[in-house]
Design an enzyme around this catalytic site. Structure first.
Site: not given
Length: 190
Positions: A66-70
Site C-alpha cells: 500500500l505504498c506510493g512506491y509499490t
C-alpha cells in the site's frame, strides 16, 4: 614496568585462554559473515536460503503493498526478466515497518505482487527490517552498510558475488534507474 613483549604475550594469553603465545598455536582468523548465511521464510512456505544463490548477485528489496512506491514491483520484475538468466536473483521482503503499509497477510501480499504486478521472483513472508526485531539479514546489512539503512519501503541492497553488500539504493531510486542496472551488470561480471 612491563615491556612490550610481555604486554603482547599477556594479551594473547587473555584472548586464547592459554599461556601459549606462539604463532604456531594461534587460532586462524574467523572469516566475515556473508549474506549467504541467512534465509527467509517464503511467502507460501518453505525457506528462501541465500546460500542457494552463492556466487551470484542478489537484490534484496523490502516491499509493501500500500505504498506510493509499490509500482516499483513492475521495475523489479523488469530487472528480474532482464538479468535472471545471467545469474541475478531478486528477493522481495514484505514489511509493515514503514507507515503500516503492509497490513495484510499472505493472500493480500501475493495478490499485490503476483496478480497486480505479475512478479515471478521470490517473495518472503512478512518480515521486520528495522529495529530490535529486524530479521538477522537486515541486522547484518546494517552492520555492513550503517550509512545505508532502509528508511522506507523499497530500499534495495545489492549483494555481490562475494556475499557482501556491493551497493544500496534508497526507495526514491527506481529499479529501472541506470545506476541500479549498472551496479547489477558490474556485479554480474565481477
Amino acid at each position: 614496568m612491563i615491556n612490550r613483549r610481555q604486554m603482547i604475550a599477556t594479551m594473547v594469553w587473555a584472548a586464547t585462554g592459554s599461556g601459549v603465545a606462539s604463532s604456531v598455536h594461534a587460532q586462524p582468523a574467523m572469516s566475515r559473515i556473508t549474506a549467504y548465511g541467512f534465509s527467509f521464510q517464503g511467502l507460501k512456505g518453505g525457506d528462501i536460503r541465500l546460500v542457494d544463490y552463492a556466487g551470484k548477485p542478489i537484490l534484496v528489496v523490502n516491499t509493501a503493498s500500500l505504498c506510493g512506491y509499490t509500482p516499483q514491483y513492475a521495475g523489479l520484475q523488469q530487472l528480474w526478466t532482464q538479468f535472471r538468466d545471467r545469474g541475478l536473483t531478486i528477493i522481495g521482503v514484505p514489511s509493515n515497518d514503514f507507515g503500516g503499509q503492509e497490513p495484510g497477510g499472505t493472500s493480500e501480499i501475493a495478490e499485490t505482487a503476483e496478480q497486480t504486478y505479475h512478479v515471478t521472483f521470490p517473495i518472503t513472508a512478512k518480515t521486520s527490517v528495522k529495529g530490535p526485531n529486524a530479521h538477522p539479514f537486515y541486522k547484518w546489512a546494517a552492520a555492513e552498510r550503517p550509512a545505508d539503512l532502509p528508511s522506507w519501503n523499497f530500499h534495495k541492497y545489492l549483494v555481490g558475488r562475494d556475499g557482501h553488500i556491493a551497493d544500496a539504493f534508497s526507495s526514491r531510486i527506481e529499479p529501472t534507474d541506470t545506476r541500479v542496472a549498472t551496479a547489477i551488470a558490474r556485479s554480474l561480471t565481477a
